[in-house]
Design a protein around this motif. Structure first.
Motif, PDB file in Angstrom:
ATOM      1  N   UNK A 124       0.541   3.455   1.584  1.00  0.00           N
ATOM      2  CA  UNK A 124       0.536   2.436   1.386  1.00  0.00           C
ATOM      3  C   UNK A 124       1.928   1.332   1.581  1.00  0.00           C
ATOM      4  N   UNK A 125       1.289  -0.443   2.036  1.00  0.00           N
ATOM      5  CA  UNK A 125       2.182  -0.899   1.897  1.00  0.00           C
ATOM      6  C   UNK A 125       2.392  -1.181   0.310  1.00  0.00           C
ATOM      7  N   UNK A 144      -3.187  -6.528   2.433  1.00  0.00           N
ATOM      8  CA  UNK A 144      -2.337  -5.909   2.989  1.00  0.00           C
ATOM      9  C   UNK A 144      -1.951  -4.565   2.178  1.00  0.00           C
ATOM     10  N   UNK A 145      -2.417  -4.755   0.411  1.00  0.00           N
ATOM     11  CA  UNK A 145      -1.578  -3.741   0.283  1.00  0.00           C
ATOM     12  C   UNK A 145      -2.002  -2.289  -0.006  1.00  0.00           C
ATOM     13  N   UNK A 146      -3.184  -2.545   1.031  1.00  0.00           N
ATOM     14  CA  UNK A 146      -4.902  -1.263   1.657  1.00  0.00           C
ATOM     15  C   UNK A 146      -3.949  -0.923   2.488  1.00  0.00           C
ATOM     16  N   UNK A 160       8.474   2.564   6.027  1.00  0.00           N
ATOM     17  CA  UNK A 160       8.668   1.938   4.235  1.00  0.00           C
ATOM     18  C   UNK A 160       8.260   0.428   4.360  1.00  0.00           C
ATOM     19  N   UNK A 161       6.989  -0.062   3.777  1.00  0.00           N
ATOM     20  CA  UNK A 161       7.118  -1.666   4.129  1.00  0.00           C
ATOM     21  C   UNK A 161       6.647  -1.974   2.858  1.00  0.00           C
ATOM     22  N   UNK A 162       7.670  -3.119   2.445  1.00  0.00           N
ATOM     23  CA  UNK A 162       7.668  -3.564   0.850  1.00  0.00           C
ATOM     24  C   UNK A 162       7.432  -5.425   1.428  1.00  0.00           C
ATOM     25  N   UNK A 163       6.431  -6.249   1.259  1.00  0.00           N
ATOM     26  CA  UNK A 163       5.394  -7.479   1.113  1.00  0.00           C
ATOM     27  C   UNK A 163       6.354  -8.319  -0.777  1.00  0.00           C
ATOM     28  N   UNK A 164       7.175  -9.509  -0.141  1.00  0.00           N
ATOM     29  CA  UNK A 164       6.715  -9.489  -1.136  1.00  0.00           C
ATOM     30  C   UNK A 164       6.038 -11.675  -0.704  1.00  0.00           C
TER      31      UNK A 164
END
Length: 747
Positions: free
Chosen positions: A1-2, A288-290, A263-267
């Protein structure tokens, strides 16, 4: 997951009242509530980077495509989070610093902006209207040359050049608002593996204004952000067959990052003073976290058959801990049930270790030789882990782990345990006991014998844990603690691990007991379960749990490595991973990570952080030392009173900080502001308050520093000493306090 993190900026001057409030990982308004794994308020960007981005940058160096993206409304702090300032660097500079710490990596970069659905090169104004193409190696990318970069400084220079060309404009709510999305792309090649690290700063959404909306910028920004939202919604809808990546240049270029192999990190940056826009951002983050990505290592592909053969070989060679424990059943005098409990803990740990390596191996797409190297590393690491497990079990239950305790220095308050307050100039044995561990505080001593903790010395703050505040001249058992495996003494407080649980007692004036208040306690209280190791400083404490470091106590100067300065009455997580060594001093602390890097925090006025400052009083909550990296790997750190020692993997000892009393082990008494090698080498280092030592592989020790109270054990009254050989052999452990020292020695 993100991976999704929420960053809440402080209120601006024109924002009178907050409409959103944070309670740990919950964000609430009057009628809405959201919960996320990571919520940060008023946190320095470097802390944020270390918590959520640093490990993913390391993964990019190992072949994983990685994207770190900042999203939010205008004025929410996206660009500040991405770029930062000179004093508070952002995610992008921090990532570049870590990339160039690896000397084996080859890098090239691109820096582009998407303005009004047109992609332009920020590093070459002649390259405009760039086309998106599919590349066999890099996937969805641009028809644009990659610029080779050899250093951090060169990369920063190119970043600054690109920023000069980026489109900013004054808007209704911001005097300098970015009007384009930017993507800083770092192409990494490390041996046979390769990856692309994207740092994305999205333009902020806002209402369209016909007066100031030059070239319909706001409409284009909102349209591309809507396309991004639609892609996120489609990815979380199981019934959705088509994902509309092509609705926007932004989503097309980030296709691998959204539901792909990255790999994705969303701030998500939000304002506590804006209700509507913040609600929209939080709803986007919740969706997005799903989203599920399937990251893979990029490189030459290995065969599944070879991987399985190698894994089976490793399994067949593993050591059966349970069989080893059973062999101790007859010889052990302590409780076999307690032994089995400890064994089960390590059995589980070993099983997790194998699973972790197998999981990583299954992702590798590397050639046969690289696979063989990886397997060899796996087997070496397993062997080391197993040996540590064997030793830990043996130390808990085998009579051979009980040693003679020699102690020396000032005997005031009975801290030597001989029944009087006389000074001992040379090491003397405490008879009638054999101990497995010893710890010297400022005025008291703790030691473990057959799983019980014995205490003696000054007790006026309850640091002896005996239920009173008396001074005790000889070792006395703490009756309510059993199966102790580790002890640590601070200034006037104590810590212990018993049955895997952390206990604290003594002075609590600065929150160093970690029980939620600042009260002193004269008997042990349990504050944490399943703790792996403990650390005690002057008025701060720490422990490791599930591979993470937590600290608490006096953090007025950042000495707990936590950015919220003040008194910490409960444990808080330090933003570092893969920790190898930890030490808490008087007004500072240090950490060594498994990659050999050194991180420091606290007061730096005397150079104890390895940096120079002309300020009268300087506190730095977090800094990394350039001296230690992949080519000069640190293995251990020790912090004393305004000085620091670091041991590298080759046995070289470095010292820096306050030089008075020759506590640095160098010929000078001047302060030293950068790591300086000592003339001797060692296998282990130990720092007291103003004296220190190193233990060699053959069990000998060299002592140096302050000797006014004969704490060097040399039998002479010389006040200051450079490294001198201590006349005892077969040292297994040594502990240094302020006025006294102790060592465990075998027969």
């Amino acid at each position: 997951m993100l991976q999704v993190c929420i960053r809440v900026r402080p209120l601006l001057k024109h924002e009178k009242n907050a409409q959103w409030f944070v309670n740990k990982n919950n964000i609430n308004s009057q009628n809405k509530s959201f919960t996320f794994d990571q919520v940060e308020c008023e946190t320095r960007t470097q802390t944020l980077y270390n918590k959520i981005a640093k490990q993913n940058v390391k993964k990019a160096l190992n072949g994983y495509h990685t994207t770190i993206m900042c999203y939010g409304q205008t004025t929410s702090g996206k660009t500040f989070t991405t770029l930062g300032t000179h004093d508070n660097p952002g995610i992008l500079p921090c990532a570049l610093r870590d990339v160039f710490l690896d000397d084996n990596v080859k890098c090239s970069i691109q820096y582009v902006q998407i303005y009004n659905e047109v992609i332009d090169d920020l590093l070459d104004p002649k390259c405009t209207t760039l086309q998106i193409v599919n590349d066999q190696k890099w996937g969805t990318t641009l028809q644009l040359k990659q610029i080779p970069v050899n250093s951090f400084d060169q990369a920063i220079q190119l970043l600054n050049e690109g920023e000069e060309r980026r489109i900013y404009r004054e808007t209704q709510i911001h005097d300098k608002s970015s009007r384009s999305h930017t993507i800083f792309r770092i192409f990494i090649e490390n041996g046979s593996r390769y990856s692309c690290l994207n740092i994305v700063d999205l333009a902020g959404s806002e209402r369209v204004s016909s007066e100031n909306d030059i070239n319909h910028e706001t409409g284009y920004i909102n349209k591309s952000l809507l396309a991004l939202t639609n892609v996120i919604n489609q990815l979380t809808d199981q019934k959705q067959q088509h994902i509309s990546y092509r609705d926007s240049k932004l989503t097309r270029l980030l296709q691998n990052s959204l539901g792909g192999n990255s790999i994705t990190v969303l701030i998500c940056c939000i304002s506590p003073g804006n209700n509507t826009q913040t609600l929209s951002t939080l709803q986007f983050a919740q969706r997005a976290k799903i989203v599920k990505n399937t990251p893979i290592v990029n490189g030459e592909k290995q065969t599944q058959e070879l991987q399985d053969q190698q894994f089976q070989s490793s399994c067949q060679q593993n050591f059966n801990i349970f069989t080893y424990v059973q062999s101790l059943q007859q010889s052990s005098k302590s409780s076999f049930q307690a032994l089995l409990k400890l064994e089960q803990k390590y059995q589980n740990k070993y099983s997790e270790l194998l699973q972790q390596y197998y999981k990583e191996l299954s992702k590798f797409t590397i050639n046969e030789q690289d696979l063989q190297d990886t397997i060899s590393t796996l087997e070496r690491n397993i062997a080391i882990q197993l040996e540590e497990m064997k030793q830990s079990i043996s130390d808990t239950n085998n009579e051979d782990s009980q040693y003679k305790l020699l102690i020396w220095g000032s005997g005031q308050d009975g801290r030597l345990g001989f029944g009087d307050e006389k000074t001992c100039k040379i090491p003397q044995e405490i008879s009638n006991y054999k101990f497995s561990q010893v710890s010297c505080g400022f005025h008291h001593t703790l030691a473990i014998c057959n799983g019980f903790i014995y205490a003696w010395g000054r007790g006026q703050k309850g640091q002896l844990g005996l239920g009173n505040y008396e001074t005790i001249l000889t070792p006395k058992k703490i009756e309510n603690l059993r199966n102790a495996t580790q002890i640590a003494c601070g200034w006037q407080h104590s810590l212990a691990i018993c049955d895997g649980n952390l206990y604290s007692w003594g002075c609590g004036d600065d929150g160093q007991l970690g029980n939620g208040d600042c009260q002193s306690i004269n008997q042990p209280i349990a504050i944490q379960e399943d703790v792996e190791s403990i650390y005690a400083g002057h008025s701060q404490s720490g422990f490791m749990k599930e591979g993470m470091l937590y600290t608490f106590g006096n953090n007025q100067d950042g000495r707990c490595m936590i950015d919220s300065l003040g008194i910490l009455t409960e444990p808080e997580q330090v933003p570092l991973n893969d920790i190898k060594s930890v030490s808490l001093g008087v007004s500072h602390m240090g950490v060594v990570t498994n990659d050999g890097c050194v991180y420091m925090a606290g007061t730096s006025i005397d150079g104890q952080l390895g940096t120079f400052s002309t300020d009268d009083e300087v506190a730095t909550w977090f800094t990394q030392l350039d001296k230690f990296n992949s080519s000069n790997r640190a293995s251990q750190i020790q912090c004393g009173d305004s000085f620091t020692l670091v041991l590298n993997t080759k046995g070289i000892i470095y010292a820096f900080g306050k030089g008075s009393f020759k506590r640095l082990g160098l010929p000078t008494t001047d302060n030293i502001y950068e790591p300086t090698p000592l003339p001797i080498q060692g296998d282990m280092i130990v720092a007291g308050c103003r004296h220190a030592c190193t233990v060699t592989k053959n069990g000998q020790a060299y002592m140096w520093g302050f000797n006014f109270h004969n704490q060097l054990g040399l039998g002479q009254d010389d006040l200051d000493q450079e490294p001198v050989l201590l006349k005892i052999n077969n040292i297994k452990q040594i502990s240094l306090g302020y006025f006294h020292s102790a060592a465990l020695v075998s027969k």
